[in-house]
Write a protein that holds these residues in place. Structure first.
Motif, short mmCIF file in Angstrom:
data_model
loop_
_atom_site.label_atom_id
_atom_site.label_comp_id
_atom_site.label_asym_id
_atom_site.label_seq_id
_atom_site.Cartn_x
_atom_site.Cartn_y
_atom_site.Cartn_z
N THR A 140 0.84 -1.20 0.00
CA THR A 140 0.00 0.00 0.00
C THR A 140 0.87 1.25 0.00
O THR A 140 1.86 1.30 0.72
CB THR A 140 -0.90 0.00 1.25
OG1 THR A 140 -1.78 -1.13 1.17
CG2 THR A 140 -1.73 1.27 1.35
N SER A 170 1.90 -7.36 7.93
CA SER A 170 0.77 -8.09 7.34
C SER A 170 1.22 -9.13 6.32
O SER A 170 0.39 -9.74 5.66
CB SER A 170 -0.20 -7.10 6.69
OG SER A 170 0.46 -6.37 5.69
N ASP A 176 -2.78 -7.00 10.18
CA ASP A 176 -3.88 -6.70 9.26
C ASP A 176 -3.96 -7.82 8.23
O ASP A 176 -2.93 -8.27 7.73
CB ASP A 176 -3.61 -5.39 8.52
CG ASP A 176 -3.68 -4.17 9.43
OD1 ASP A 176 -4.29 -4.27 10.51
OD2 ASP A 176 -3.13 -3.13 9.06
N ILE A 218 -5.54 -8.98 4.53
CA ILE A 218 -6.18 -8.44 3.33
C ILE A 218 -6.64 -9.60 2.45
O ILE A 218 -5.90 -10.56 2.21
CB ILE A 218 -5.25 -7.47 2.58
CG1 ILE A 218 -5.88 -7.01 1.27
CG2 ILE A 218 -3.89 -8.06 2.31
CD1 ILE A 218 -5.23 -5.77 0.70
N THR A 238 -9.75 -5.28 3.84
CA THR A 238 -8.85 -5.58 4.95
C THR A 238 -9.66 -5.81 6.22
O THR A 238 -10.59 -5.06 6.49
CB THR A 238 -7.88 -4.40 5.15
OG1 THR A 238 -7.06 -4.28 3.99
CG2 THR A 238 -6.98 -4.61 6.37
N PRO A 288 -8.85 -5.39 9.95
CA PRO A 288 -7.70 -4.85 10.69
C PRO A 288 -7.32 -5.74 11.88
O PRO A 288 -8.16 -6.45 12.44
CB PRO A 288 -8.20 -3.48 11.16
CG PRO A 288 -9.68 -3.55 11.12
CD PRO A 288 -10.03 -4.54 10.04
#
Lengths: 371, 371, 371, 371
Positions: free
Chosen positions: A324, D263, D305, D307, D324, D326
Motif C-alpha cells: 500500500t 501483514s 492486518d 487483506i 482488509t 484490521p
C-alpha cells in the motif's frame, strides 16, 4: 426593531474563543488532474430540511468546503416532503437558492438538481443542471423525465441495488430504464451510494454505456455518517476541460468519471488508468552501492490509500509484492533489476481499483534512471 | 403514493456499511452525584432552524445524547426569525414539539423554552419551563417577562458581558434587570456562554443571589464549534432531588448549580465544594516499605481535568505541588507524612474552580489508612 | 578475515526498509536563550553497562540526540560494578572514551564524570569535568572529594531526599556535606532526580547557595522509563556564555541553572524569570471592533506546558484566569482593558514554576500595541 | 561495603513516579493456536553487547516480554567481537547465561544459540539449541557446522539475499550449502530478515525443503528500529505440540513454521492455511429483513492486518471485493447470496500471504447460518 447587526456579531464572537488546539481531523479530498482535463471532485446527491434531510442548506456548503469538493448538488425529493407542515414553501428551487447565497462567497460550484422519486421499478433518479425543479413535479414519471430532458438535465439512476427496492441487491434494467436510455433521458448510474458498491450496477453501466457515479446521498451529517466511522464520503471525480458548470456537464454526458469511496476507485479503463498514472510520483531513484538493487520512492498524491501488486519481471528486496502507498504518503521499494538499467518500466496491478466487475487495471510508468 | 416505508429503510441502510472502525472522539460528559442530589448535566440555551440556527431540532437531541446530557432546552429567538420566508409557521412552540418527538424514545429530558431578545440594556434572556411560547411574543419586554412569570418560568440573563452589547465586556445591572429581580421575574445569569467566562457576571450572580448558568448557545454544530476545537460545550450542572423536570426546576430556582466549561468550574461554595469532594476518589493508599512516604492514587471520576495545589503541611516525594488529575484518569502522589499515620486529611486548592472572582475553593478529604 | 565492512553494510541495510511511516513521538526538548546567555540543555547523571546500567554508551549518545540535548555526562558508579565479571576493565574512564567516539560526529558535548557512592550520610555524589576517574576510586570518601577538587571538578549531591537513604524523604545536611561545602568540594544539589522533586532539597540549595540540578539518573532506556510514561527526562538548563565545556563549567559554578521536569521549572529567581520571559512571545494583538477588548496570542516557544494565573487589574473575556499555554503552541486571550491602550503590562504568575518552596515567580511583559 | 540493597531500592523508586498516563504503544504480537498445535511466537536471531549489539542481554528479554513473544535466542557472532577490549570474557555462552537469569522469572523460553559467520558463499548461519557455543568457534566452517550437528543444533542460513554478500539480491545455493543440507547440517533459511522479504529465498526453502524463518536480527533497540517506524519485528510462528523447548525443536526440524512481518505471512500451504483459518472468526450472521442479503462480521484475532479478495460466486453489498480486516478488529460484509441459505462456504484469497513466490493461499470456511 433591527436585530441583524447584533446577531451577526454574536456569530463572530462564537468563533473567537478557540483559535488554538484545532482537533479537526484531516478529511481533505485530493486527486490530481489528468492529461487534458481538470479533475473535479463532486458529490451530486444530497438532502437538506427541504426534503428529508436534517440540516439547513448552508451546512451542506460548509461540509463541502471542509472536504475540499469542487461541486455539489442538493437533490431534494420533489415528492417526499416530510417537513411540509413547517416548510410549506411551494417552490422546489428554495434549497438551491439558499445554498447559492452561501456558496457564492466561496470557490464552490453549486449545480441545480432534484430527485425524481418513485417505487420500483422506476426507483429514485437525480436530474441535475435543471432550470426549474417545480416543472419536474408531475404525477407521471415519464413526463417528469421528459421535462428534465427539456431542461437539458443530466439524469442518473440512484442506488439500483438498494435492497429496499431490490431484495436480492440485484438490480435489473426494467423497460422503464431501457426506454429512458433509448430516448436519451437517462445518462448515468450510481455504482457507489452511501458506501454500497454494486458490481451489478457497474456491469449495467458498461453494458449500457452509462456514466459511472458515486455519491454520499447524505441526509444527516457527513461527520457522523462518514468521518466518525473512518470513511470519506463517496464522490464522483469528473474529468472536465475546465472548472466550470458547462465543462462539468459536457464531461458527465461524455462519461468521463471515476467513482471513489475511500480506497475503492471504479471507472472505465480510459478514465481510471490516466487517474492512477497521475496519482503516483516517483522520487529519489538510485542504485544501492555496488549492487543492482534499485531504490525508488513512490509518492501517492491522492487522499485514497492505493494498494498494488507487483507485475514486473523483477522481485523486491524489502517489501511484499502486495503493498500500500498510503494517502498523501510514500512507499520506498527496492527493486532487484538484476543489472543496472538506464530505464525501467514500473508495472503494477491496482488492487483497489476496478474497470469492470473483478477486473483490476494494470498501470505502467516508464522511469528514466539517472546515471 | 406512500413513500415513508421506503425512506425509513434507506436510513437503516445508510448506517449498515460501517459498523467497524468507529473514530468517534470520546466526548461523553460525566459528573458524579453529590450527597442528597442527582447531578443533572444540562444545556439550556440552543438554537435550530426555527430561529437563527442551522439544523433541524432532531440534531440537537442527537448531539445531546452523544454528549451524555440529561437535559436540554431549545430556546429560539421569539422575535428574530431569519428563516421566516421558508418556515413561516406562526406557532413558536414548533421547535419544542418536533424535538419532543425525537427525545421521547431516549432518556433525555426536554425543557420547553424561548429566548426573549432585545437590544441593551434589556439584552437577551431565556425563559424555560414555559407552557406557550407564543404568549411571550409581545412588543413590550416587561410584559413578556410578566407572562413568563405567569407561566412559572425560570428566567436567566444571557451573556451579560457580550461585547456586542457591552463594548467593555463589563456587564452592568440596569434598572430593567433590577426591577425584574425585585419582581421575581429574573432568576439566573450566564457566567459562561459559548466559552466566554465573565468574572463580572459571577460577581453579579453572587451580589444578587442569581443562579449561576453555563450554556453553549449553539447555532451551528456542536462538533464544529466545540469538539473539533478541543472543547466540551459549556453546561450547567444542576443538583436536583430527582431526575425529573419538577426537581430540575426546584433546583434551578434554589440556585443549586455549577457552570462547567472544560476544566473551569464555577459555582457557589455550597455547590462547588461537594461536587469537587465527590469528583476525586482515593485508592491504593500504602506506605512505601520502611519509610514514612505514603503512596496514594487520586482518581478523577469527572470528564474535566482537575488541577490542584497542595495545601497540606506535608510535601510530596514525586510531584510538583501543582498537579493535574486528568479527566477519567489517575494521579499517584507520594506524600511525606513524616511519621506513619492512621488517618490523613488531604487538603487541596482547586485551581480550575471559582466560588467568586479570583477565589478558589479549598477541599479536604479525610482518609482512613490501612494498617 | 576482515568482517568489519560487511557488518557496517548490514547496519545500513537495516535502516533502509522503513523510511516511510515514521511514528517517532516528538520528544525534542526546546528552550530559548536568555539575554546574555546560551541556554544549554543538559543531563549530567546517567549510567551504562560500565556500572549498573543496561546499555552500551553509544545508546546514551543517541538518546541525547533524539531529545535534542546539548550536553550529557555518563557518571558510572566507581565502586559499584555489577557487571565486573564480564567487563573487568580496570580503567574507569572507558565509558567516557567509548561515548566520546560516538559523540564526536555529532553536535553533542560530552562531559567526563563519575559517581562517588557511599551509604548515608555521605550518599551519592557526581563529580563532573574530571580528568581521570580512576584517581577518585579510593576508600576514604573525603580523599575522593579532595581529588575531585584537585581535578577542578564540579560536584553535586544526588537525590538527597531518596527514601532508601532518608526514610522520611527529608534530607538533612550532615557534617560531611557542611565540611565539603566549606572546603569548596560540593557545589550543587539535585532537586529533581528521576521524577522526584524535593522542596526540602530546594530549600537546602537556597540556604547553602548550591547550584540547582535536575537529572534523569537513567539506568534502563529513556524511552521506557520516561517517554512511554508521558514524561520528558528531567534536565538542567544551564545559562552559559557560550556553547562550550568551559562556559558550561563557569555557569554551573556560578549557579546559573533551572531544573526542568515536564512542566515543572525550579530555579533561583534571577535564572527562572528571564527564562520565563523568553519563553512566551506575543502575537497578533488587536482590539476587537468597537470594543476595549484586546485580543492577543501567547506563543510558548518551549517544550514544557506553561501554566499561568492572571495577575493584571483586568479580567479576561474568554478564558479562565488560570490557563495553560501548551508546549510549542498558543493561547489567545481576550483582555478587557476597559479603555483602548497603547501599552500593556502583561503580568502572570507561573504556577508550574518555583523559585523557593511554595513560591511562584511573577513575570511581566511590556507590550506595545499597534494603533 | 554492601551496595546492592540500596541500588535495588533505587530501581524500585525509579518506576514509582509514573504509574499513570502510560503511553506505551500497543505492540503485542498475537496469533491463535491451530488444530493440534500451540502457535509459538519466536525471534531466533538477535545480538547484544556480547557481539556487535548495543544492549545488555536483559534488555532483549524485556523487549520480548513487551512484544508478547514465547521464545527468543541471542545469537552472538562467535568470530566478530567488536567490544572485546572491554568484554574479553572467553566464554561464548555468557550472553545466554545472563539472559537466562533475567528470563527465569518470566514466562519466556530462552534458546541457546550462536551465529557462525563467514564471507560469502558460506555466509551467516545461526545454530540454535546448542550446548556449548565455545566449541563452535573453530577456523574451519565445515568443522563448526559438524560440531553444531554433534550438539543437536537446528541450523538456518541467515539473509541469503543480503546484497552485501549477494549484490543482485539474488541468493544462490553454493556447494557449501548443498553439502550441509545433504549432511543434515542445515535445516532452515531466513525468507524474512530485518524487513527484507526474498521471494528467491522462499523458492530455495521450497525446493530444498528447508524450514521457513523470519527474524529481527536486532542490534540496536526494537523500539527504534521497528516500533517507531510503524513496524512489528519479523518473527517465526512455530506450530509445536507443546509450549516447551523440546516441542519447539521438533517443530522446527519438521518445518512447521510461518514467517511474519507486519501483514506479510509466508509459509508452506499446510502451515499457512490452518493459521489463516484460525485467524478469522465469524460473528452475528443474519439476513437483512426481507432480503437475501446476509450480513456477517469477520473478526481478525491476530495482530496482523489481513487483506482478502472475494472468491465466492456471490457479490458484496457494501464493500470492495478487496478488503482488509484490521488487526484485532472486525469487518462486516453484506453478501448477496441470491436466496436465503442455511450454510455458506466463505472463500477468500489471502493477498498478504504467500505459499510460494507470487502464490496466495485460498482459504474457505463453512458457516452454519441460524434460521
Amino acid at each position: 426593531m433591527k436585530f441583524q447587526p447584533f446577531f451577526a456579531a454574536l456569530l463572530v464572537t462564537s468563533s473567537l474563543f478557540a483559535q488554538e488546539h484545532s482537533h479537526q481531523s484531516s478529511r481533505t479530498l485530493v486527486f490530481p488532474d489528468v492529461p487534458g482535463y481538470k479533475t473535479l471532485k463532486t458529490d451530486l446527491h444530497q438532502h437538506t430540511v427541504f426534503s428529508d434531510g436534517n440540516v439547513w442548506p448552508n451546512i451542506r456548503v460548509m461540509e463541502a468546503l471542509r472536504d475540499n469538493l469542487d461541486v455539489i448538488s442538493l437533490t431534494e425529493h420533489l415528492e417526499y416532503q416530510p417537513h411540509k407542515v413547517d416548510i410549506p414553501h411551494p417552490d422546489r428551487n428554495r434549497s438551491y437558492e439558499i445554498a447559492l447565497k452561501e456558496a457564492k462567497d466561496h470557490d464552490l460550484i453549486l449545480v441545480h438538481g432534484s430527485e425524481i422519486t418513485r417505487q420500483a421499478p422506476i426507483g429514485h433518479n437525480n436530474a441535475i443542471f435543471i432550470e426549474d425543479a417545480n416543472k419536474l413535479l408531475v404525477e407521471d414519471a415519464e413526463e417528469s423525465f421528459a421535462e428534465a430532458k427539456e431542461q437539458g438535465a443530466f439524469v442518473f439512476w440512484n442506488h439500483p441495488a438498494w435492497y429496499a427496492q431490490s431484495p436480492k441487491g440485484n438490480p435489473i434494467l426494467s423497460n422503464f430504464q431501457k426506454e429512458r436510455i433509448k430516448k436519451g433521458e437517462l445518462h448515468g448510474i450510481e455504482v457507489i451510494n452511501t458506501g454500497d458498491y454494486s458490481e451489478e450496477s457497474l456491469a449495467l453501466a458498461i453494458e449500457n454505456n452509462l456514466t459511472i457515479m458515486g455519491t454520499s446521498d447524505i441526509h444527516g451529517l457527513i461527520d457522523w455518517d462518514y468521518v466518525e466511522k473512518g470513511h470519506d464520503r463517496p464522490i464522483t471525480l469528473v474529468f472536465a476541460k475546465e472548472r466550470s458548470i458547462e465543462s462539468l456537464k459536457e464531461a458527465l454526458f461524455a462519461g468521463r468519471t471515476v467513482a471513489v469511496f475511500n480506497s475503492l476507485l471504479v471507472g472505465k479503463e480510459e478514465n481510471l488508468v490516466p487517474l492512477l498514472n497521475a496519482s503516483l510520483q516517483f522520487e529519489r531513484a538510485k542504485y544501492i552501492n555496488n549492487t543492482s538493487v534499485l531504490e525508488i520512492t513512490l509518492k501517492n498524491v491522492t487522499s485514497s490509500d492505493l494498494i498494488f501488486e507487483n507485475q514486473m519481471p523483477y522481485t523486491f528486496y524489502s517489501s511484499s509484492p502486495v503493498f500500500t502507498v498510503p494517502a498523501g504518503g510514500t512507499k520506498t521499494l527496492q527493486i532487484k533489476t538484476l543489472e543496472k538499467k538506464a530505464d525501467l518500466k514500473i508495472k503494477l496491478k491496482a488492487l483497489g481499483a476496478y474497470t469492470a466487475p473483478k477486473e483490476h487495471p494494470i498501470v505502467t510508468w516508464n522511469i528514466r534512471l539517472e546515471e
